[in-house]
Write a protein that holds these residues in place. Sequence first.
Motif, PDB file in Angstrom:
ATOM      1  N   LEU A   1     -24.675  53.546  24.429  1.00 29.04           N
ATOM      2  CA  LEU A   1     -23.245  53.680  23.961  1.00 29.04           C
ATOM      3  C   LEU A   1     -22.297  53.793  25.073  1.00 29.04           C
ATOM      4  N   LEU A   2     -23.006  54.108  26.277  1.00 31.00           N
ATOM      5  CA  LEU A   2     -22.122  54.183  27.393  1.00 31.00           C
ATOM      6  C   LEU A   2     -21.771  53.035  28.149  1.00 31.00           C
ATOM      7  N   ASP A   3     -22.242  52.022  27.630  1.00 28.54           N
ATOM      8  CA  ASP A   3     -22.343  50.767  28.250  1.00 28.54           C
ATOM      9  C   ASP A   3     -20.685  50.264  28.060  1.00 28.54           C
ATOM     10  N   GLU A   4     -20.331  49.035  28.637  1.00 26.56           N
ATOM     11  CA  GLU A   4     -19.055  48.439  28.449  1.00 26.56           C
ATOM     12  C   GLU A   4     -18.188  48.605  27.156  1.00 26.56           C
ATOM     13  N   ARG A   5     -17.059  49.034  27.024  1.00 26.05           N
ATOM     14  CA  ARG A   5     -16.324  48.999  25.754  1.00 26.05           C
ATOM     15  C   ARG A   5     -16.399  47.898  24.804  1.00 26.05           C
ATOM     16  N   PHE A   6     -16.495  46.475  25.615  1.00 28.58           N
ATOM     17  CA  PHE A   6     -16.475  45.467  24.837  1.00 28.58           C
ATOM     18  C   PHE A   6     -17.782  45.105  24.221  1.00 28.58           C
ATOM     19  N   ARG A   7     -18.754  45.813  24.641  1.00 29.45           N
ATOM     20  CA  ARG A   7     -20.216  45.837  23.977  1.00 29.45           C
ATOM     21  C   ARG A   7     -20.298  46.930  23.008  1.00 29.45           C
ATOM     22  N   THR A   8     -19.976  48.133  23.262  1.00 27.51           N
ATOM     23  CA  THR A   8     -20.224  49.351  22.520  1.00 27.51           C
ATOM     24  C   THR A   8     -19.037  49.657  21.670  1.00 27.51           C
ATOM     25  N   GLY A   9     -17.812  49.261  22.084  1.00 26.51           N
ATOM     26  CA  GLY A   9     -16.807  49.310  21.355  1.00 26.51           C
ATOM     27  C   GLY A   9     -16.278  51.027  20.825  1.00 26.51           C
ATOM     28  N   PRO A  10     -15.043  51.236  20.980  1.00 22.90           N
ATOM     29  CA  PRO A  10     -14.662  52.473  20.570  1.00 22.90           C
ATOM     30  C   PRO A  10     -14.318  52.326  18.944  1.00 22.90           C
ATOM     31  N   SER A  11     -14.415  51.192  18.477  1.00 24.34           N
ATOM     32  CA  SER A  11     -14.014  50.893  17.013  1.00 24.34           C
ATOM     33  C   SER A  11     -14.715  51.535  15.983  1.00 24.34           C
ATOM     34  N   PRO A  12     -14.064  52.302  15.217  1.00 26.30           N
ATOM     35  CA  PRO A  12     -14.534  53.160  13.947  1.00 26.30           C
ATOM     36  C   PRO A  12     -15.365  52.183  13.019  1.00 26.30           C
ATOM     37  N   GLU A  13     -14.793  51.128  12.881  1.00 27.06           N
ATOM     38  CA  GLU A  13     -15.418  50.071  12.106  1.00 27.06           C
ATOM     39  C   GLU A  13     -16.974  49.662  12.279  1.00 27.06           C
ATOM     40  N   ALA A  14     -17.180  49.525  13.659  1.00 24.25           N
ATOM     41  CA  ALA A  14     -18.381  49.136  14.186  1.00 24.25           C
ATOM     42  C   ALA A  14     -19.501  50.089  13.564  1.00 24.25           C
ATOM     43  N   GLU A  15     -20.668  49.521  13.441  1.00 21.14           N
ATOM     44  CA  GLU A  15     -21.558  50.356  13.082  1.00 21.14           C
ATOM     45  C   GLU A  15     -22.343  51.043  14.160  1.00 21.14           C
ATOM     46  N   VAL A  16     -22.706  52.281  14.007  1.00 23.94           N
ATOM     47  CA  VAL A  16     -23.248  53.144  15.210  1.00 23.94           C
ATOM     48  C   VAL A  16     -24.921  53.119  14.774  1.00 23.94           C
ATOM     49  N   PRO A  17     -25.650  52.696  16.025  1.00 24.04           N
ATOM     50  CA  PRO A  17     -27.233  52.500  15.589  1.00 24.04           C
ATOM     51  C   PRO A  17     -27.556  53.987  15.236  1.00 24.04           C
ATOM     52  N   ALA A  18     -28.649  53.979  14.158  1.00 23.71           N
ATOM     53  CA  ALA A  18     -28.872  54.839  13.471  1.00 23.71           C
ATOM     54  C   ALA A  18     -29.381  56.302  14.401  1.00 23.71           C
ATOM     55  N   LEU A  19     -30.264  55.844  15.632  1.00 23.16           N
ATOM     56  CA  LEU A  19     -30.678  56.902  16.197  1.00 23.16           C
ATOM     57  C   LEU A  19     -29.644  57.502  17.076  1.00 23.16           C
ATOM     58  N   ALA A  20     -28.614  56.860  17.431  1.00 20.32           N
ATOM     59  CA  ALA A  20     -27.485  57.341  18.160  1.00 20.32           C
ATOM     60  C   ALA A  20     -26.440  58.139  17.865  1.00 20.32           C
ATOM     61  N   GLU A  21     -26.647  58.637  16.258  1.00 16.55           N
ATOM     62  CA  GLU A  21     -25.703  59.151  15.721  1.00 16.55           C
ATOM     63  C   GLU A  21     -25.710  60.957  16.008  1.00 16.55           C
ATOM     64  N   GLY A  22     -26.578  61.251  16.758  1.00 19.11           N
ATOM     65  CA  GLY A  22     -26.647  62.709  17.168  1.00 19.11           C
ATOM     66  C   GLY A  22     -26.940  63.419  16.253  1.00 19.11           C
ATOM     67  N   ARG A  23     -27.552  63.014  15.260  1.00 24.13           N
ATOM     68  CA  ARG A  23     -28.184  63.959  14.379  1.00 24.13           C
ATOM     69  C   ARG A  23     -29.710  63.982  14.410  1.00 24.13           C
ATOM     70  N   ALA A  24     -30.170  63.842  15.613  1.00 26.36           N
ATOM     71  CA  ALA A  24     -31.587  63.977  15.837  1.00 26.36           C
ATOM     72  C   ALA A  24     -31.904  65.515  15.734  1.00 26.36           C
ATOM     73  N   ASN A  25     -33.144  65.969  15.852  1.00 31.64           N
ATOM     74  CA  ASN A  25     -33.792  67.152  15.895  1.00 31.64           C
ATOM     75  C   ASN A  25     -34.931  66.884  16.887  1.00 31.64           C
ATOM     76  N   LEU A  26     -34.321  67.298  18.184  1.00 28.60           N
ATOM     77  CA  LEU A  26     -35.354  67.207  19.169  1.00 28.60           C
ATOM     78  C   LEU A  26     -35.887  68.570  19.623  1.00 28.60           C
ATOM     79  N   ASP A  27     -37.109  68.887  19.886  1.00 29.36           N
ATOM     80  CA  ASP A  27     -37.626  70.025  20.110  1.00 29.36           C
ATOM     81  C   ASP A  27     -38.249  70.177  21.551  1.00 29.36           C
ATOM     82  N   SER A  28     -38.752  71.222  21.986  1.00 29.84           N
ATOM     83  CA  SER A  28     -39.570  71.366  23.410  1.00 29.84           C
ATOM     84  C   SER A  28     -40.779  71.908  23.171  1.00 29.84           C
ATOM     85  N   GLU A  29     -41.784  71.401  23.769  1.00 33.41           N
ATOM     86  CA  GLU A  29     -43.153  72.253  23.906  1.00 33.41           C
ATOM     87  C   GLU A  29     -43.715  72.144  25.140  1.00 33.41           C
ATOM     88  N   SER A  30     -44.723  73.019  25.698  1.00 36.13           N
ATOM     89  CA  SER A  30     -44.905  73.204  26.852  1.00 36.13           C
ATOM     90  C   SER A  30     -46.126  71.991  27.037  1.00 36.13           C
TER      91      SER A  30
END
Lengths: 406, 199
Positions: free
Chosen positions: A76-105
């Motif tokens: 998503l940090l790529d150039e705007r003409f590629r990622t776009g700030p447009s609300p209409e464009a579809e956000v890739p599922a993984l990039a939505e920021g709803r993941a649940n990442l954990d940490s383990e040793s």
Amino acid sequence: MSDSAGGVRGRDFTGYRIAGAIAALIFLFLLAWQVVLLFAADSTVRPEVAIRAAGDSPGMHSGMIAAETLAARTRLLDERFRTGPSPEAEVPALAEGRANLDSESMTDGSAYTRAWSVPTEDEAAMMHQPDRIEGISSLPYSNAALFERPFGRDWRIGMSDIITHMGALAILGMAFLLSAVLALRGRVPIRQGKSGRRVHRFGFVERGTHWMTALSFLGLSFTGIAIAYGETLFVPLGERAMGTLGWWSTWGHVLFAPTFFLGLIVMAVMWTAKNLPSKLDIQWIAKGGGFFSDSGDHPPARKFNAGQKMVFWSAILGGLIMVATGVTLMFPYYWLDLAGMSWAMLIHAAIAVLLIAVFLAHIYIGSVGMHGAIDAMWSGKVDRNWAEEHHSLWLREVDPKKERTP
Amino acid sequence: MARAKFLCDAERCIECNACATACKNEHEVPWGIVRRRVVTINDGEPDEKSIATSCMHCTDAPCVSVCPVSTLYQTDIGVVLHDKDTCIGCGYCFYACPFGAPQFPKATMFGSRGKMDKCTYCAGGPEEDHSEAEYRKYGANRIAEGKLPICAEVCSTRALLAGDGEMIGEIYRERVIHRGYGSGAWGWNTAYYPEEDGA
């Protein structure tokens, strides 16, 4: 002159010699361990914690999902003409920021560090020569204008690879040498035995100052060692325990400093005149202070012999460097910048380990190493025969009328 | 495996300090501490450049190496984190850091520095994710939600890039080719490739 002539011999202190031998073996073992660490230990930093997708199957797979999630977001940090700030464009599922990442040793991270440290050709082409870069900044923080100081990496080598290891070798090496001397040679005896008649050597103020400084030095040494070597010595007890111990040590280290400094000043005023070098010192050093023979043929000395003078000057000069650098570090940015403080810290640590090694020898010779020596600083009165053997010229100064006891 | 990095495109950074401000706000960073800051070099000269900097989350990180109490640790995406419960405020990381990242609140007298604070790559700390204790000590944990550091995501010119190192490197290189110039990846040699001599 020969050792077999009558009188007390160093090797007669059998109990001390056995204890010395046991201590020597222990220190030899620790020394060997330290040498092994010096050559075998890999100080490369490895990752200890893995970021994983929570709730999924454990191991590599969940790690891949975590990586893909962050990669999708990075896209998503790529150039705007590629990622776009447009609300209409579809956000890739993984990039939505709803993941649940954990940490383990994780256990073995060395492969990561190795892989990370090799740049691709493209990356190598866009890198800068490492250099100190400082500009200006509008943010309210004393070090905000600094961009880069590659010296930090050299500081790390100086601190954790050179000073820490050399310091451990110096301290353990000195402890081994002293206990080996005790085992092989025994205590330095009073050749004629104790006479029972005593001479006044140190007054109350002298002894009080000595012990105040000594206790402060011990406090500073133990807290300093807890900070510098805590990871080796105490972390096996648990990281939380080390955290608490280290916290007390950083505070204690500062609390012991004022009495140490005061002691240094008073000692410098009391004893500097008697500790100036003289011709007698050359003779004393040439004979090794009579330390290694039982002949009783000690080189003559006034109140302080060359060995004591060296201890005195280590305390005064070394101590003043410690106080100067230590106080500097207590007040960050007061008169030195980060570069200056880094050097102050390196000097503080290097002189500290040397002083500990030197004063191990001082503590040894003043207690178990020499029969009768402790009296000088404890009761203030030494045996006449001890004084005659070690400080013959001083004894004549303070006690001119009496002839030498046969 | 993703190796998280920061890259600041000095040709694009306009010194707006939005990254520094957003960081302060996101994590409620205490007074006197700036986890993310903007440095302007050659101010007023023709070659003036502004670069946003913070903890770079180094490879073979010197701060982790010198820490006497194992407070600092690294994750497998390269992010360097710390445990404020074991930190003793000795300042070793502060002297070893090539970027001036570790800072101390100086809340106490006589040189005791308090617990170290630095950029967490928005990944919180050893406390349970999203717990109150984690937020109080380290700030928000965006990584656990699959998000990237707020400083990079808030950057209006996309000068500051964060995330998978290979990808942000690629984004930057394409940019340089497209516009025809670029001053390179500032700090990368010191931070990520300590054994390289530099190019």
